[in-house]
Design a protein around this motif. Structure first.
Motif, PDB file in Angstrom:
ATOM      1  N   ALA A 139      53.457  30.435  55.363  1.00 31.55           N
ATOM      2  CA  ALA A 139      52.787  31.729  55.474  1.00 31.55           C
ATOM      3  C   ALA A 139      52.321  31.929  56.908  1.00 31.55           C
ATOM      4  O   ALA A 139      51.998  30.972  57.610  1.00 31.55           O
ATOM      5  CB  ALA A 139      51.589  31.784  54.526  1.00 31.55           C
ATOM      6  N   ALA A 140      52.307  33.180  57.329  1.00 30.11           N
ATOM      7  CA  ALA A 140      51.822  33.506  58.666  1.00 30.11           C
ATOM      8  C   ALA A 140      50.305  33.338  58.714  1.00 30.11           C
ATOM      9  O   ALA A 140      49.634  33.293  57.682  1.00 30.11           O
ATOM     10  CB  ALA A 140      52.216  34.938  59.019  1.00 30.11           C
ATOM     11  N   PRO A 141      49.732  33.254  59.917  1.00 27.86           N
ATOM     12  CA  PRO A 141      48.273  33.245  60.015  1.00 27.86           C
ATOM     13  C   PRO A 141      47.683  34.502  59.390  1.00 27.86           C
ATOM     14  O   PRO A 141      48.302  35.565  59.373  1.00 27.86           O
ATOM     15  CB  PRO A 141      48.031  33.227  61.529  1.00 27.86           C
ATOM     16  CG  PRO A 141      49.288  32.705  62.125  1.00 27.86           C
ATOM     17  CD  PRO A 141      50.393  33.161  61.230  1.00 27.86           C
ATOM     18  N   GLY A 142      46.495  34.363  58.854  1.00 30.97           N
ATOM     19  CA  GLY A 142      45.799  35.520  58.305  1.00 30.97           C
ATOM     20  C   GLY A 142      46.088  35.803  56.854  1.00 30.97           C
ATOM     21  O   GLY A 142      45.785  36.892  56.360  1.00 30.97           O
ATOM     22  N   SER A 143      46.637  34.829  56.130  1.00 28.59           N
ATOM     23  CA  SER A 143      46.977  35.070  54.729  1.00 28.59           C
ATOM     24  C   SER A 143      45.826  34.751  53.776  1.00 28.59           C
ATOM     25  O   SER A 143      46.033  34.599  52.571  1.00 28.59           O
ATOM     26  CB  SER A 143      48.218  34.266  54.327  1.00 28.59           C
ATOM     27  OG  SER A 143      48.043  32.892  54.612  1.00 28.59           O
ATOM     28  N   GLY A 144      44.598  34.653  54.314  1.00 29.75           N
ATOM     29  CA  GLY A 144      43.407  34.525  53.493  1.00 29.75           C
ATOM     30  C   GLY A 144      42.598  35.808  53.530  1.00 29.75           C
ATOM     31  O   GLY A 144      42.902  36.740  54.287  1.00 29.75           O
ATOM     32  N   SER A 145      41.549  35.853  52.715  1.00 26.30           N
ATOM     33  CA  SER A 145      40.766  37.089  52.562  1.00 26.30           C
ATOM     34  C   SER A 145      39.449  37.080  53.330  1.00 26.30           C
ATOM     35  O   SER A 145      38.704  38.064  53.262  1.00 26.30           O
ATOM     36  CB  SER A 145      40.474  37.337  51.076  1.00 26.30           C
ATOM     37  OG  SER A 145      41.624  37.795  50.407  1.00 26.30           O
ATOM     38  N   LEU A 154      50.832  42.785  28.764  1.00 27.97           N
ATOM     39  CA  LEU A 154      50.237  41.591  29.355  1.00 27.97           C
ATOM     40  C   LEU A 154      49.270  41.953  30.474  1.00 27.97           C
ATOM     41  O   LEU A 154      49.190  43.115  30.888  1.00 27.97           O
ATOM     42  CB  LEU A 154      51.354  40.684  29.893  1.00 27.97           C
ATOM     43  CG  LEU A 154      52.408  40.272  28.879  1.00 27.97           C
ATOM     44  CD1 LEU A 154      53.569  39.554  29.561  1.00 27.97           C
ATOM     45  CD2 LEU A 154      51.791  39.380  27.794  1.00 27.97           C
ATOM     46  N   LYS A 155      48.567  40.955  30.976  1.00 26.19           N
ATOM     47  CA  LYS A 155      47.661  41.134  32.108  1.00 26.19           C
ATOM     48  C   LYS A 155      48.228  40.439  33.342  1.00 26.19           C
ATOM     49  O   LYS A 155      48.926  39.425  33.228  1.00 26.19           O
ATOM     50  CB  LYS A 155      46.268  40.603  31.776  1.00 26.19           C
ATOM     51  CG  LYS A 155      45.581  41.415  30.690  1.00 26.19           C
ATOM     52  CD  LYS A 155      44.114  41.059  30.554  1.00 26.19           C
ATOM     53  CE  LYS A 155      43.420  41.987  29.561  1.00 26.19           C
ATOM     54  NZ  LYS A 155      41.953  41.726  29.484  1.00 26.19           N
ATOM     55  N   ALA A 156      47.890  40.993  34.510  1.00 24.31           N
ATOM     56  CA  ALA A 156      48.481  40.541  35.767  1.00 24.31           C
ATOM     57  C   ALA A 156      47.451  39.829  36.630  1.00 24.31           C
ATOM     58  O   ALA A 156      46.316  40.296  36.787  1.00 24.31           O
ATOM     59  CB  ALA A 156      49.065  41.729  36.527  1.00 24.31           C
ATOM     60  N   GLY A 157      47.860  38.705  37.210  1.00 24.55           N
ATOM     61  CA  GLY A 157      46.989  37.947  38.101  1.00 24.55           C
ATOM     62  C   GLY A 157      47.595  37.819  39.481  1.00 24.55           C
ATOM     63  O   GLY A 157      48.820  37.820  39.645  1.00 24.55           O
ATOM     64  N   ILE A 158      46.748  37.710  40.494  1.00 25.47           N
ATOM     65  CA  ILE A 158      47.188  37.599  41.882  1.00 25.47           C
ATOM     66  C   ILE A 158      46.374  36.504  42.558  1.00 25.47           C
ATOM     67  O   ILE A 158      45.441  35.942  41.979  1.00 25.47           O
ATOM     68  CB  ILE A 158      47.066  38.958  42.607  1.00 25.47           C
ATOM     69  CG1 ILE A 158      47.959  39.026  43.840  1.00 25.47           C
ATOM     70  CG2 ILE A 158      45.614  39.308  42.890  1.00 25.47           C
ATOM     71  CD1 ILE A 158      48.172  40.428  44.362  1.00 25.47           C
ATOM     72  N   TYR A 159      46.700  36.213  43.826  1.00 25.32           N
ATOM     73  CA  TYR A 159      46.207  35.008  44.492  1.00 25.32           C
ATOM     74  C   TYR A 159      45.841  35.309  45.934  1.00 25.32           C
ATOM     75  O   TYR A 159      46.511  36.097  46.616  1.00 25.32           O
ATOM     76  CB  TYR A 159      47.328  33.970  44.449  1.00 25.32           C
ATOM     77  CG  TYR A 159      47.165  32.755  45.329  1.00 25.32           C
ATOM     78  CD1 TYR A 159      46.708  31.550  44.792  1.00 25.32           C
ATOM     79  CD2 TYR A 159      47.524  32.787  46.674  1.00 25.32           C
ATOM     80  CE1 TYR A 159      46.583  30.426  45.582  1.00 25.32           C
ATOM     81  CE2 TYR A 159      47.405  31.659  47.465  1.00 25.32           C
ATOM     82  CZ  TYR A 159      46.931  30.476  46.916  1.00 25.32           C
ATOM     83  OH  TYR A 159      46.819  29.361  47.705  1.00 25.32           O
ATOM     84  N   THR A 160      44.761  34.663  46.405  1.00 25.04           N
ATOM     85  CA  THR A 160      44.419  34.706  47.826  1.00 25.04           C
ATOM     86  C   THR A 160      43.648  33.437  48.160  1.00 25.04           C
ATOM     87  O   THR A 160      43.529  32.523  47.338  1.00 25.04           O
ATOM     88  CB  THR A 160      43.622  35.974  48.174  1.00 25.04           C
ATOM     89  OG1 THR A 160      43.466  36.065  49.591  1.00 25.04           O
ATOM     90  CG2 THR A 160      42.252  35.975  47.506  1.00 25.04           C
ATOM     91  N   ASP A 161      43.133  33.369  49.393  1.00 24.19           N
ATOM     92  CA  ASP A 161      42.362  32.214  49.854  1.00 24.19           C
ATOM     93  C   ASP A 161      41.001  32.685  50.328  1.00 24.19           C
ATOM     94  O   ASP A 161      40.846  33.811  50.816  1.00 24.19           O
ATOM     95  CB  ASP A 161      43.095  31.490  50.986  1.00 24.19           C
ATOM     96  CG  ASP A 161      42.529  30.108  51.252  1.00 24.19           C
ATOM     97  OD1 ASP A 161      41.502  30.004  51.961  1.00 24.19           O
ATOM     98  OD2 ASP A 161      43.107  29.122  50.767  1.00 24.19           O
ATOM     99  N   ALA A 162      39.997  31.816  50.221  1.00 31.50           N
ATOM    100  CA  ALA A 162      38.647  32.155  50.657  1.00 31.50           C
ATOM    101  C   ALA A 162      38.502  32.140  52.170  1.00 31.50           C
ATOM    102  O   ALA A 162      37.555  32.714  52.710  1.00 31.50           O
ATOM    103  CB  ALA A 162      37.638  31.187  50.042  1.00 31.50           C
TER     104      ALA A 162
END
Length: 675
Positions: free
Chosen positions: A137-143, A114-122
């Motif tokens: 979530a703690a502060p700083g959990s975006g990219s 299978l293929k793997a996907g992940i997640y972040t924020d803009a």
């Protein structure tokens, strides 16, 4: 096609074989990358995920036979990362939750094929910071500030797909197009470094109209808010709301997809019939199929719905087009048609939004087929219904839908525009191009018009304003897809992808849906700044009559009734704009006296107003009198609620002039023609 044709849009090769005979546009359809299929963690687990949760879902996913049905992505959503970074800015994760780090879960997913996907924020801070669900979530959990660093990290860990949310971006009021372009560039740079492609899922909830710019930047883009907020039960209304805001046919093509959000199939609260309707609507849209149920506990019934091969085949059709509404004879009884790969093949979903069972009819003519006999099949029973000459009628239960496929039909007459030019077009000099074997006579246009790396098909004819299917014949002898920018008239441009055809002498076709204006003055242009582009040969324009509308043209301004920037938000003002035949200028004047744009938005007198200066906006069609319009013989259009005339503010004629209601006075600013 003569050597070096198409004003610089030719491959970098010493010679190109001279083909003096026009290539049939339908000779070889090239399959485009399909919409992603898989499973995502959010709808069931929210932010409460770890290695063991994902591993259990992977194991159940495989055991249920989902990979064999075409589902291949396992996507981690919110909650895998709490926002910490080391002194170099690298993401750090809790190895008590993710033993071996994130590469270990990616490796496990890959071990199952299978293929793997992940997640972040803009943004700087992710959704879990602003909207804690399950755990904060703690502060700083975006990219933000780490786009290249994070995309490279994801790729090195072994992930194949990244969903980038918009909570931080929204709060910070970032510009979505430039932000996601930077993220797309970072993903491409990471893939070039690691050799692992990283598919980008833009998740900015339809804000700032991603259908205008998503193609070429991302594999898919969300067109709306979450289909369900965690902890709520699935609802018929939320499903329809996301379906309605997902219809942007000109944006979806050649491997780029509108995304109406994850499936609710199998979640507590939906019946089997609702689950099937959910699949019907997503499949007719050609939407990504990302299951969100608990796979480890799903019923056999849910599994069978998710894995129905014929419904999946409609969704994953090699043409990659979106279905569009082709009829609504009675309010709430809607027929959607999707053009499938091959000749004379369509998928149909008949959607009954009303509270009682209704007989519903699909007409071949609405689908772009003649009245010749065609075979109707039910994908859910996997059986043929029979052969029918002009149409087919079936009873559709209340708040339900029926999916059908129609095969063996005869395509309605189309027009072919052949790019057959002399060698002096090489490098961008102008030349005349004659359309060989055109339907309805010879078409003549300019190839290049003197612009390097640009080809224009001029004088393209449409018998009515509205959506058409355009098949593009080309060759691409490289081993990778090449792109060109398509612009129709003065509409929003879109990036079209052209997969390899096998060689520079082997032609193929891909398809797009475009909105053309009635008449003979449509122009389709293809451009690219790179020399490494496809070698184009011809286009074929096919009608889709059920999606026809009309431009509403002002007598004084000679401009069209328009919705700015293809916006779909309720309350958006109607305005004047130069006529270009776009989806935002194609209005269906229904038997119910509605003027409908995008298939489901009505021209509306705001808040039922009857005073001079009342705003004219778009709103979800609701049957009220402020959405009824009389198109009068004297050229005026009067509102059914107060009898006032549709007028341009201050009798203005400039692009962007807002439209209002005003006492009818005979001025030309109140006179309109439907074209």
């Amino acid at each position: 096609m003569a050597a070096g044709a198409l004003a610089g849009l030719q491959h970098q090769q010493a010679t190109t074989p001279d083909r003096t005979e026009p290539v049939a546009v339908t000779s070889s359809q090239i399959a485009v990358p399909p919409a992603p299929m898989g499973w995502a963690s959010w709808n069931t687990f929210a932010a409460k995920i770890d290695y063991n949760v994902i591993k259990a879902q992977v194991d159940a996913f495989v055991a249920a036979g989902l990979p064999a049905a075409g589902y291949k992505y396992i996507n981690l959503d919110e909650g895998w990362w709490q926002g910490t970074r080391d002194s170099q800015g690298n993401i750090t994760t809790d190895e008590s939750e993710w033993p071996g780090g994130m590469s270990a879960i990616a490796d496990y997913i890959h071990s199952k094929g299978l293929k793997a996907g992940i997640y972040t924020d803009a943004g700087k801070d992710g959704c879990g910071y602003y909207y804690p669900t399950g755990r904060p979530a703690a502060p700083g959990s975006g990219s933000e500030g780490h786009y290249e660093q994070d995309m490279l990290q994801f790729s090195k860990w072994g992930f194949d797909y990244v969903k980038v949310d918009w909570c931080g971006g929204d709060v910070e009021q970032l510009d979505a197009k430039s932000t996601y372009q930077a993220i797309s560039d970072a993903a491409a740079k990471a893939a070039a470094t690691t050799g692992r492609p990283l598919a980008l899922s833009v998740c900015n909830w339809g804000k700032q109209n991603p259908w205008n710019w998503g193609a070429g930047m991302a594999a898919l883009w969300r067109t709306n808010t979450d289909i369900i907020f965690h902890g709520q039960s699935p609802s018929w209304d939320s499903m329809l709301a996301n379906f309605d805001t997902n219809v942007h046919p000109s944006a979806q093509h050649t491997g780029y997809y509108n995304d109406p959000d994850m499936l609710m199939v199998g979640l507590d609260g939906f019946t089997a019939a609702q689950n099937r309707s959910h699949m019907n609507l997503w499949a007719i849209s050609g939407a990504p199929l990302l299951a969100g149920n608990n796979v480890a506990t799903m019923s056999t019934q849910t599994r069978d719905i998710l894995t129905n091969p014929e419904v999946i085949a409609v969704d994953q059709d090699p043409r990659g087009l979106q279905g569009v509404k082709v009829a609504e004879d009675t309010t709430g009884l809607q027929v959607y048609g999707k053009v499938l790969a091959g000749t004379g093949k369509r998928a149909v979903t008949l959607l009954n939004r009303t509270s009682s069972a209704q007989n519903m009819t699909v007409r071949w003519s609405d689908l772009g087929l003649t009245d010749a006999s065609a075979t109707v099949r039910n994908p859910w029973t996997r059986s043929n219904v029979g052969s029918f000459g002009t149409n087919y009628t079936v009873s559709v239960p209340a708040k339900d839908s029926v999916m059908l496929t129609v095969t063996g039909g005869t395509e309605a007459a189309s027009s072919t525009y052949e790019a057959e030019a002399t060698a002096n077009t090489k490098g961008g000099s102008a030349a005349n191009a004659t359309c060989a074997n055109c339907s309805g006579g010879t078409k003549v246009g300019n190839v290049g018009n003197g612009a390097a790396n640009t080809l224009r098909f001029n004088n393209v004819t449409a018998d009515a304003t509205g959506t058409k299917v355009v098949e593009i014949a080309y060759t691409n002898g490289t081993n990778a897809a090449r792109t060109a920018v398509l612009q129709v008239n003065g509409q929003q441009a879109t990036t079209v992808s052209f997969p390899p055809t096998g060689s520079w002498t082997t032609p193929g076709t891909v398809s797009v849906e475009v909105s053309l204006a009635k008449g003979t003055s449509n122009t389709l242009s293809f451009s690219n700044s790179s020399a490494w582009t496809p070698d184009f040969d011809a286009i074929e324009v096919r009608p889709l009559p059920g999606a026809n509308g009309a431009q509403v043209v002002g007598a004084q301004s000679n401009r069209c009734l328009d919705i700015n920037n293809y916006t779909i938000i309720n309350g958006t003002d109607a305005q004047l704009w130069g006529c270009n035949g776009g989806e935002n200028q194609s209005w269906n004047n229904t038997s119910r006296k509605q003027l409908v744009v995008y298939g489901n938005k009505c021209l509306d007198a705001y808040n039922g107003g009857t005073a001079n200066g009342t705003r004219v906006v778009i709103w979800d069609c609701n049957g009220q009198s402020n959405q009824q319009w009389n198109v009068n013989a004297n050229g005026t259009i009067t509102n059914g609620n107060g009898g006032l005339c549709l007028d341009a503010t201050g009798a203005g004629t400039a692009n962007g002039t807002k439209l209002v209601l005003w006492t009818c006075n005979g001025n030309n600013s109140q006179k309109w023609a439907l074209s």
